[in-house]
Structures are given as structure tokens and as C-alpha cells.
Design a protein around this motif. Sequence first.
Motif, mmCIF file in Angstrom:
data_model
loop_
_atom_site.group_PDB
_atom_site.id
_atom_site.type_symbol
_atom_site.label_atom_id
_atom_site.label_comp_id
_atom_site.label_asym_id
_atom_site.label_seq_id
_atom_site.Cartn_x
_atom_site.Cartn_y
_atom_site.Cartn_z
ATOM 1 N N LYS A 180 0.841 -1.200 0.000
ATOM 2 C CA LYS A 180 0.000 0.000 0.000
ATOM 3 C C LYS A 180 0.876 1.249 0.000
ATOM 4 O O LYS A 180 1.969 1.264 0.564
ATOM 5 C CB LYS A 180 -0.905 -0.001 1.229
ATOM 6 N N GLY A 181 0.380 2.295 -0.624
ATOM 7 C CA GLY A 181 1.082 3.573 -0.625
ATOM 8 C C GLY A 181 2.009 3.789 -1.800
ATOM 9 O O GLY A 181 2.548 4.895 -1.969
ATOM 10 N N ARG A 200 -5.127 5.408 -15.481
ATOM 11 C CA ARG A 200 -5.710 6.174 -14.383
ATOM 12 C C ARG A 200 -6.607 7.279 -14.911
ATOM 13 O O ARG A 200 -7.659 7.570 -14.329
ATOM 14 C CB ARG A 200 -4.605 6.756 -13.513
ATOM 15 N N ALA A 201 -6.199 7.908 -16.014
ATOM 16 C CA ALA A 201 -7.021 8.967 -16.601
ATOM 17 C C ALA A 201 -8.360 8.414 -17.086
ATOM 18 O O ALA A 201 -9.350 9.150 -17.148
ATOM 19 C CB ALA A 201 -6.266 9.625 -17.752
ATOM 20 N N PHE A 261 -4.852 1.065 -9.389
ATOM 21 C CA PHE A 261 -4.202 -0.147 -8.934
ATOM 22 C C PHE A 261 -4.631 -0.472 -7.505
ATOM 23 O O PHE A 261 -4.912 0.419 -6.705
ATOM 24 C CB PHE A 261 -2.676 0.014 -8.983
ATOM 25 N N LYS A 262 -4.632 -1.776 -7.204
ATOM 26 C CA LYS A 262 -4.983 -2.240 -5.861
ATOM 27 C C LYS A 262 -3.798 -2.981 -5.267
ATOM 28 O O LYS A 262 -3.174 -3.801 -5.923
ATOM 29 C CB LYS A 262 -6.207 -3.146 -5.917
ATOM 30 N N SER A 282 -5.338 -3.607 -12.096
ATOM 31 C CA SER A 282 -6.549 -2.782 -12.090
ATOM 32 C C SER A 282 -7.746 -3.541 -11.503
ATOM 33 O O SER A 282 -8.575 -2.960 -10.807
ATOM 34 C CB SER A 282 -6.875 -2.319 -13.513
ATOM 35 N N LEU A 283 -7.829 -4.835 -11.808
ATOM 36 C CA LEU A 283 -8.948 -5.635 -11.297
ATOM 37 C C LEU A 283 -8.718 -6.121 -9.869
ATOM 38 O O LEU A 283 -9.643 -6.613 -9.221
ATOM 39 C CB LEU A 283 -9.190 -6.835 -12.218
ATOM 40 N N GLY A 284 -7.492 -5.994 -9.386
ATOM 41 C CA GLY A 284 -7.199 -6.430 -8.022
ATOM 42 C C GLY A 284 -7.239 -7.938 -7.851
ATOM 43 O O GLY A 284 -7.637 -8.438 -6.794
#
Length: 461
Positions: A65-66, A96-97, A102-103, A123-125
Amino acid sequence: MNDNAPIDRLPSQRRRAPALARVLGWLMGLGLLLGLVLGLAAYAALQRYSEPGPLAEDKVVMIDKGLDRRDIAALLAREGVVSSAALFSLAAQVNRAMGGNFKAGEYAFPAAVSMEKVMALLSLGKVVTYKLSIPEGWTSAMALARVSENDVLAGDPPQPPAEGAIMPDTYVFQRGMTRARLVEDMQSAQVKLLDEIWAKRPADFILKTPQELVTLASIVEKETGVEHERALVASVFLNRLKQGMRLQSDPTIIYGLTGGREKLDRPLTKADLAQDGPYNTYTRDGLPPGPIANPGRAALEAVINPAQTNYVYFVADGSGGHAFAATLEEHNRNVVKWRKLVKTQASTPDTAAPAPAPAAPPAAGGMAAAQPVPEPLAINPGLPAIADAPPTAAPAAAAAPQAPAVPPPAATAPAAAAPQPAAAPAEAAAPAPAPAATLKPGSIVQVAGRPVPVPRPKPNR
């Protein structure tokens, strides 16, 4: 002078138009060239973005994370997942636009994965998930031990939950989930399940609280592992409660001896049955003070919706299941059948292993393999006792071959006599000596051509 005659343009004006056209033409050509170059570059980047990547073998990468897109692109490049951190970062910015994000988590990337598929996974995690199963009938101590031993979970284990407070199931989680959180989820799942099932209870249900439901369901869970028998076993215990009979369930005594922390690796003895305690359902009326395990959905539903029977007895039938009875006489006949089966297998040469002489195990239902059915007892008529020490066979009996069994007496007799040697009819009323070939609990015998485990003694069923 003719006023309509054309006026000659100045030389500077004649030169200006061709020069502007040349500049505009040059700019257009440069734009076309630049567009062509950019198009070719974009095409090459797209090809590189969608082509197989450099990863030689499957690899798991943790995205903490982060991290921003540049950090993630650099990490994936260092791990050899993507071939260009700059290209992946640019693609991530475009993603992102367009609303993608992202996960964090642990990702498993297959060999030669393309940047395009990496982008989709992030993107789908679609993170790596793990499973941990708690079987039906496990105690809370056993469940907590499995949680504590799992090296994917994080944090210290919590305090042991109450017995019966965990829902047996397979739980899916991600790396980094805390042990305390997983145990909380198990307890929450059990509360939800119990609320659902308790709401289905009949109006005249003899059990008064959800905790009593869990307690009896835990006994049913430990008494049988045969799916279609749960409702029958539940009916036996509910009928006993309605008639004021003691449950006399071996698993409750075992729980009282071990506290659910370990298995009892020996048969129950007469001393175990006589030792009074809160979980001794041979000496105390009604339910024990709490569950003895964590029952599953099927056991809970079996207690809420038991089979409609008048059964109050059951004994092993040699197939892994049980024979049920409503009367003492019928129960005694079922016990004799089981004894005869064990005795027959003891004298059969294809038994799994010769049993040692002193280990004559009581059959399920509390009957020793070569003992007569005793006279009715005051608490639970027709139920036998278990000897503290197993009997040893006399030398003469050990040398003699097994004699054919004699059919049991008529059903009108209050207690069924043990099978006797055909040559000694005058002694039919006396207990037969222990057979030379005996079976240890847990050993395997052949019944009708298939292996059957000799159960551990289940006294006073």
C-alpha cells in the motif's frame, strides 16, 4: 490615362505570397513527418505493451500500500515482470485517466506475461488468495491451532473463542490478514448461521436457547460422520430428552477428559463412566453445560428438523453406520449381530492382523465381543458395563478353534445370551470365555470382502 488599367503590384508584395506558402508547406510537411514518427513510435510501444514480457517463470510480487504508479512500474521492472518501467508508467497514467486504479496486494504473474495483462491484473485487483479449512466437529482449540500455524496470516492469535462459536467452513483470505480478524470472521459466520437456523425451529421445540441447539448439534456431529444418519441420531437424543433419559454419549465424556485439546487415544473405561463431572452424560441428566465441538450446518439442521422416530438406542452395524432401535429387545438383537460379526472376523484367516490376546475390545454399544448382554440397569436398561482391564483368554481357549455361533434366544427374553460353543449347551446361560483371537479398537477387518474398522467402545448406548 485610363482609370481602368491594372495597377502593377510592388515587388515586395509579389515575393511575400510565395514565401508564406513555402513556410506553410514546410510546416505541414514537418507535421506529417512528426505524426508519422509518432505513429510509428506509438505502434511500436503498443506492440511492446501487448507482446510477451521478459518473465522467465511464474512469479509472485507483493504490491504494498502507498506505492504510486512510478514506484509500481519500477518495482515490476526490477522483478523482471515488465521490460520498461517508463512505458508501463505511461500506460498506468493513461489507465488512471480513464478511471482505472491499482490495488495493493500479492499478485501471481505467469511467465512471459505482457504489460497489458499485468495492467489488467493490477486494475482488477486479482490478488493471490489463500484458503484455510476448519472441519465440522473440530474444537475451538484445534481451530485456533490451525490459524496460529498458518504462516500467511499476520499478528498474534487471539484468545481461544468459546466452544461452538466457530463456523466450520473454508475461509479465503489474502496475505497479511491478521489471525484475530480471521477468527472474528469465523465467529461472525457462526452467529449468522445460528440466527438463520434457530428461526426455523418448530413451535414445540424442546430446546430453549440457541446455545442448547449448538450443544446438542455438537454431540450429533461427534457421534456420526454419516450424512444421512445425522437426523436419526438427533432424533435419538431428542427422544431421550423428552422421556427424561440420560443422553449417555461417549463424546461428552471424552471432552470432559481432554477439554477438546487433544484426542483420547484409548478406549473409555468403567472408571471414566463412573467419574462424575459436568460433561458426564452417564451420571447427569440433560445436556452438558456447553458444546463439545463446533458443529456444521448439517448437524444444526438435523437437530432443528430431526427424523420422526421413536428410537432411543443405536449401535454400530459394521458398515461404518449404526443400527437404531426403539426398544431394549430390538437394541439387544442389534448388539448381538455386531458381536457375532466381530467374533466371526476374529476367527477369519484374512483379517488384517492377528490381535493380541489381552485386547478384547468392547463393541460399539458397550458390549464386549464375547460377553453376554447384562440385565437391565436402573438408569438405562440393557446397557453393559466396560471392564477396567480387558480380560485375557484362558490357555485352553486360546488353543481351541472358534466354534460356530448359536443364534440368540427368542426376542421375548429380557436379555440376549452370548453366542456359545455348540458342544456346551448346558452352559448357555453362563458368560463365555474371551475368544483367543480378539480385535483392537481401530484395527481393520474384512467384512463381506471389504475392510471395516473396529470402532472404539461406545458404552451404555
